[in-house]
Write a protein that holds these residues in place. Structure first.
Motif, short mmCIF file in Angstrom:
data_model
loop_
_atom_site.label_atom_id
_atom_site.label_comp_id
_atom_site.label_asym_id
_atom_site.label_seq_id
_atom_site.Cartn_x
_atom_site.Cartn_y
_atom_site.Cartn_z
N GLU A 33 0.83 -1.20 0.00
CA GLU A 33 0.00 0.00 0.00
C GLU A 33 0.87 1.26 0.00
N ARG A 34 1.91 1.28 0.83
CA ARG A 34 2.82 2.44 0.87
C ARG A 34 3.50 2.67 -0.47
N ARG A 37 1.12 4.03 -3.00
CA ARG A 37 0.87 5.46 -2.78
C ARG A 37 2.04 6.32 -3.27
N SER A 40 1.93 6.50 -6.98
CA SER A 40 0.84 7.38 -7.41
C SER A 40 1.20 8.85 -7.21
#
Length: 170
Positions: A33-34, A37, A40
């Motif tokens: 997830e990190r 992100r 992104s």
């Protein structure tokens, strides 16, 4: 060793194993997830820089092409690797294993203490192990790389404490 003691010791082993598995899945999910992100954010910043540079003609053609190429590569990596999807899959797996962990603790804390018949204990134990196999076959795999990142001392202490608390309560 009695049958009851045998099931108790096997259950303790399974509880410990399941805790490590769900902790590993949570760790993997958090890291994916990190990274997702970060990718992104880098794509968004690069796109913003590219847009601003084009609108205000603030950069040379070489810089524009470099930024565009970096943004394209980062976007491609993000799409191909699908870290957001992998993160969700590992969170789901961790949640399933955590639920099984709670079921195993319940079996250990309550069922082992309240059921006198070996057949009933064995059937419930087999059902939980069957659930474990079903979860394992439907969830993504973990790797030693992530397993080695866990705080083994903390997890071992928490497992020992939980089992010790149970023994003290019974």
């Amino acid at each position: 060793m009695s049958d009851h003691t045998d099931i108790r010791s096997r259950t303790e082993e399974v509880i410990a194993n399941i805790k490590y598995v769900y902790k590993t899945h949570y760790l993997m999910a958090e890291w994916y997830e990190r990274i997702d992100r970060i990718l992104s954010i880098l794509v968004a910043v690069g796109t913003g820089l590219l847009t601003a540079s084009i609108i205000w003609e603030a950069s040379t053609r070489e810089i524009l092409l470099t930024v565009a190429l970096v943004v394209a590569i980062l976007s491609w990596i993000d799409a191909v690797v699908s870290l957001g999807k992998k993160s969700e899959q590992h969170y789901t797996a961790a949640d399933e294993y955590h639920d099984l962990y709670e079921d195993m603790k319940h079996f250990y804390n309550i069922d082992l203490e309240n059921v006198d018949k070996r057949d009933q204990l064995q059937n419930r134990y087999d059902e939980l192990i069957s659930n474990r196999k079903a979860i394992k076959s439907s969830t993504p795999r973990t790797t030693n790389f992530w397993y080695d990142k866990l705080n083994h001392e903390e997890i071992s202490k928490s497992i020992e404490q939980e089992l010790e608390n149970n023994r003290a309560a019974t």
